[in-house]
Design a protein around this motif. Sequence first.
Motif, PDB file in Angstrom:
ATOM      1  N   GLY A 288     -21.725  14.489  -9.990  1.00 53.85           N
ATOM      2  CA  GLY A 288     -21.158  15.767 -10.402  1.00 53.85           C
ATOM      3  C   GLY A 288     -21.491  16.142 -11.830  1.00 53.85           C
ATOM      4  N   THR A 289     -21.920  15.181 -12.645  1.00 50.01           N
ATOM      5  CA  THR A 289     -22.276  15.495 -14.026  1.00 50.01           C
ATOM      6  C   THR A 289     -23.638  16.190 -14.120  1.00 50.01           C
ATOM      7  N   PHE A 290     -24.402  16.155 -13.015  1.00 49.02           N
ATOM      8  CA  PHE A 290     -25.669  16.881 -12.966  1.00 49.02           C
ATOM      9  C   PHE A 290     -25.346  18.315 -12.589  1.00 49.02           C
ATOM     10  N   LYS A 291     -25.455  19.208 -13.555  1.00 46.26           N
ATOM     11  CA  LYS A 291     -25.023  20.596 -13.375  1.00 46.26           C
ATOM     12  C   LYS A 291     -25.952  21.363 -12.444  1.00 46.26           C
ATOM     13  N   THR A 292     -25.369  22.001 -11.442  1.00 46.35           N
ATOM     14  CA  THR A 292     -26.119  22.872 -10.538  1.00 46.35           C
ATOM     15  C   THR A 292     -25.293  24.123 -10.270  1.00 46.35           C
ATOM     16  N   GLU A 293     -25.955  25.119  -9.687  1.00 45.66           N
ATOM     17  CA  GLU A 293     -25.247  26.324  -9.267  1.00 45.66           C
ATOM     18  C   GLU A 293     -24.677  26.172  -7.864  1.00 45.66           C
ATOM     19  N   GLY A 294     -25.035  25.065  -7.209  1.00 47.07           N
ATOM     20  CA  GLY A 294     -24.549  24.832  -5.857  1.00 47.07           C
ATOM     21  C   GLY A 294     -25.647  24.263  -4.981  1.00 47.07           C
ATOM     22  N   MET A 295     -25.408  24.333  -3.680  1.00 44.43           N
ATOM     23  CA  MET A 295     -26.319  23.726  -2.709  1.00 44.43           C
ATOM     24  C   MET A 295     -26.379  24.565  -1.452  1.00 44.43           C
ATOM     25  N   VAL A 296     -27.550  24.581  -0.835  1.00 42.71           N
ATOM     26  CA  VAL A 296     -27.712  25.173   0.487  1.00 42.71           C
ATOM     27  C   VAL A 296     -28.333  24.123   1.403  1.00 42.71           C
ATOM     28  N   VAL A 297     -27.800  24.005   2.610  1.00 43.58           N
ATOM     29  CA  VAL A 297     -28.397  23.149   3.629  1.00 43.58           C
ATOM     30  C   VAL A 297     -28.969  24.079   4.686  1.00 43.58           C
TER      31      VAL A 297
ATOM     32  N   MET B 297     -25.695  20.030  13.360  1.00 44.19           N
ATOM     33  CA  MET B 297     -24.286  19.735  13.600  1.00 44.19           C
ATOM     34  C   MET B 297     -23.942  18.308  13.191  1.00 44.19           C
ATOM     35  N   LYS B 298     -24.899  17.416  13.246  1.00 43.87           N
ATOM     36  CA  LYS B 298     -24.668  16.056  12.740  1.00 43.87           C
ATOM     37  C   LYS B 298     -24.415  16.086  11.241  1.00 43.87           C
ATOM     38  N   THR B 299     -25.224  16.861  10.518  1.00 43.76           N
ATOM     39  CA  THR B 299     -25.042  16.981   9.072  1.00 43.76           C
ATOM     40  C   THR B 299     -23.718  17.662   8.755  1.00 43.76           C
ATOM     41  N   ALA B 300     -23.376  18.715   9.495  1.00 40.61           N
ATOM     42  CA  ALA B 300     -22.099  19.396   9.283  1.00 40.61           C
ATOM     43  C   ALA B 300     -20.934  18.436   9.496  1.00 40.61           C
ATOM     44  N   ALA B 301     -21.023  17.599  10.540  1.00 38.77           N
ATOM     45  CA  ALA B 301     -19.965  16.631  10.812  1.00 38.77           C
ATOM     46  C   ALA B 301     -19.849  15.626   9.676  1.00 38.77           C
ATOM     47  N   GLY B 302     -20.989  15.162   9.164  1.00 37.89           N
ATOM     48  CA  GLY B 302     -20.974  14.212   8.063  1.00 37.89           C
ATOM     49  C   GLY B 302     -20.337  14.782   6.816  1.00 37.89           C
ATOM     50  N   ILE B 303     -20.663  16.040   6.494  1.00 33.90           N
ATOM     51  CA  ILE B 303     -20.078  16.686   5.311  1.00 33.90           C
ATOM     52  C   ILE B 303     -18.579  16.872   5.506  1.00 33.90           C
ATOM     53  N   ALA B 304     -18.197  17.333   6.706  1.00 33.58           N
ATOM     54  CA  ALA B 304     -16.785  17.602   6.988  1.00 33.58           C
ATOM     55  C   ALA B 304     -15.934  16.346   6.859  1.00 33.58           C
ATOM     56  N   CYS B 305     -16.505  15.195   7.210  1.00 34.01           N
ATOM     57  CA  CYS B 305     -15.761  13.927   7.184  1.00 34.01           C
ATOM     58  C   CYS B 305     -15.936  13.155   5.881  1.00 34.01           C
TER      59      CYS B 305
ATOM     60  N   LEU C 241     -22.283  26.664  20.582  1.00 32.08           N
ATOM     61  CA  LEU C 241     -21.472  25.781  19.748  1.00 32.08           C
ATOM     62  C   LEU C 241     -20.346  25.184  20.584  1.00 32.08           C
ATOM     63  N   SER C 242     -20.179  23.875  20.498  1.00 33.43           N
ATOM     64  CA  SER C 242     -19.082  23.222  21.206  1.00 33.43           C
ATOM     65  C   SER C 242     -17.800  23.348  20.392  1.00 33.43           C
ATOM     66  N   THR C 243     -16.685  22.985  21.001  1.00 33.95           N
ATOM     67  CA  THR C 243     -15.408  22.998  20.288  1.00 33.95           C
ATOM     68  C   THR C 243     -15.447  22.056  19.093  1.00 33.95           C
ATOM     69  N   ILE C 244     -16.124  20.916  19.240  1.00 39.18           N
ATOM     70  CA  ILE C 244     -16.264  19.980  18.118  1.00 39.18           C
ATOM     71  C   ILE C 244     -17.016  20.638  16.963  1.00 39.18           C
ATOM     72  N   HIS C 245     -18.124  21.321  17.278  1.00 39.59           N
ATOM     73  CA  HIS C 245     -18.895  22.015  16.241  1.00 39.59           C
ATOM     74  C   HIS C 245     -18.027  23.050  15.530  1.00 39.59           C
ATOM     75  N   LEU C 246     -17.307  23.841  16.322  1.00 37.01           N
ATOM     76  CA  LEU C 246     -16.487  24.912  15.752  1.00 37.01           C
ATOM     77  C   LEU C 246     -15.380  24.354  14.863  1.00 37.01           C
ATOM     78  N   ARG C 247     -14.774  23.245  15.287  1.00 36.36           N
ATOM     79  CA  ARG C 247     -13.721  22.629  14.465  1.00 36.36           C
ATOM     80  C   ARG C 247     -14.283  22.119  13.143  1.00 36.36           C
ATOM     81  N   ASN C 248     -15.459  21.482  13.198  1.00 41.04           N
ATOM     82  CA  ASN C 248     -16.077  20.997  11.962  1.00 41.04           C
ATOM     83  C   ASN C 248     -16.427  22.151  11.030  1.00 41.04           C
ATOM     84  N   LEU C 249     -16.984  23.220  11.586  1.00 43.51           N
ATOM     85  CA  LEU C 249     -17.360  24.369  10.764  1.00 43.51           C
ATOM     86  C   LEU C 249     -16.135  25.073  10.200  1.00 43.51           C
TER      87      LEU C 249
END
Length: 198
Positions: A83-92, A97-105, A135-143
């Motif tokens: 977090g000490t490396f300053k950025t304006e943010g990130m885009v994936v 959906m695997k990546t979304a699940a990983g971020i969500a958890c 999108l499955s229910t799992i995908h929608l819940r993670n998003l």
Amino acid sequence: MKIGENSRRKRLVVGISGASGVILGIELLKQLQGDAQWETHLVISRGAEETIRLETEYSQEGVARLAYRAYGFAEIGSSIASGTFKTEGMVVVPCSMKTAAGIACGYSDNLLLRAADVTLKENRKLVLVARECPLSTIHLRNLLLLSELGATIMPPMLTYYNKPQSIEDLNRHIAGKILDKFGIELKGFKRWGEECAK
């Protein structure tokens, strides 16, 4: 320059995951390549390496060369993992959906997930170009959870009001919508009811 004043360029972390649509990430990198005001810091997942090979004429090395700096997927100690490396943010883009699940958890077992985790914990802008259909229910819940945590969920929806003449036009318009979230005006980007940006 005053003491403490920082003249650095703005930094945007770009993650490309293994979902179909890696060309969108490539288009975004192309649009920012050589921009005097921005640096792109890129991490490509292992799944994305395969998708790049299957869907484009690019090599992984060729995509990496489009970025200001590229990092290895397993380089968990890289600058963008802090977090000490300053950025304006990130885009994936695209965001599987695997990546979304990983971020969500908060499952930060690789650099892409860790960089996204850092973006959230530092209250920086995180844009996830979620690529799945249907999108499955799992995908929608993670998003939904990610949206509640502050991420912007931006499926790469096709737009027709700008009268695209090619797939490249569609890709460029989606890249323009993503960059708009970071205050970057893409040349030729057409907004509803307005003239194209010059």
